[in-house]
Design a protein around this motif. Structure first.
Motif, PDB file in Angstrom:
ATOM      1  N   ASN A 114       5.872  -4.117  -5.459  1.00 41.90           N
ATOM      2  CA  ASN A 114       4.972  -5.467  -6.078  1.00 41.90           C
ATOM      3  C   ASN A 114       3.714  -5.588  -5.210  1.00 41.90           C
ATOM      4  O   ASN A 114       3.676  -5.861  -4.294  1.00 41.90           O
ATOM      5  N   THR A 130      -0.221  -7.101  -5.616  1.00 39.78           N
ATOM      6  CA  THR A 130      -1.486  -7.936  -6.027  1.00 39.78           C
ATOM      7  C   THR A 130      -3.029  -7.407  -5.729  1.00 39.78           C
ATOM      8  O   THR A 130      -3.269  -6.977  -4.709  1.00 39.78           O
ATOM      9  N   ASN A 184      -1.372  -8.593 -11.001  1.00 37.47           N
ATOM     10  CA  ASN A 184       0.314  -8.455 -10.379  1.00 37.47           C
ATOM     11  C   ASN A 184       0.600  -7.023 -11.150  1.00 37.47           C
ATOM     12  O   ASN A 184       0.749  -6.987 -12.133  1.00 37.47           O
ATOM     13  N   GLN A 207       3.494  -3.588 -10.656  1.00 35.13           N
ATOM     14  CA  GLN A 207       4.540  -2.967 -10.100  1.00 35.13           C
ATOM     15  C   GLN A 207       4.315  -1.544 -10.027  1.00 35.13           C
ATOM     16  O   GLN A 207       3.560  -0.901 -11.010  1.00 35.13           O
TER      17      GLN A 207
END
Length: 140
Positions: free
Chosen positions: A11, A13, A131, A133
């Protein structure tokens, strides 16, 4: 799940600007934990319609050159039919046709078999979605 195939999701940012994020260290750590010194393949996949995975040199300006080239090829203006979000956001949806959302890389003795200057990178031009993944999957 068999130890022949293992997967992990990062994950991340990416912020509010276009970016090339080096994932090589994350890939190496995943393989250190999961590959067990075996040979196989690492698949790196970003499940987003506006980001891609690239293998390139970083730190010597190539990452900035890539972003500049993408801006030249895919200007952030009003020419795009896909128009929600930031001005020119439609370009972000065309990005994966040029920088695919995946890369499959050789693993030898549990380590990425990259060239001397190669890095595995997330390329993200979408300033509206910080955000992200990234799925790392090892097939031994």
């Amino acid at each position: 799940m068999s130890d022949t195939f293992t997967t992990h999701v990062l994950n991340l940012t990416t912020g509010s600007r276009e970016t090339v994020t080096d994932l090589t260290g994350d890939c190496a750590e995943f393989l250190r934990q999961r590959a067990g010194g075996r040979d196989g393949l690492l698949n790196v996949f970003v499940p987003h319609a506006t980001a891609g995975i690239a293998v390139l040199e970083t730190g010597a300006g190539s990452d900035d050159d890539l972003l500049a080239t993408l801006y030249t090829l895919l200007p952030a203006d009003d020419r795009w039919q896909h128009r929600h979000g930031s001005p020119g956001h439609g370009r972000d949806h065309v990005l994966p046709a040029l920088v695919p959302p995946h890369a499959t890389l050789p693993v030898v003795d549990g380590r990425l078999a990259l060239g001397t200057w190669q890095s595995v990178c997330l390329v993200d031009t979408n300033k509206d979605n910080p955000n992200r993944q990234v799925r790392l999957s090892f097939l031994g």
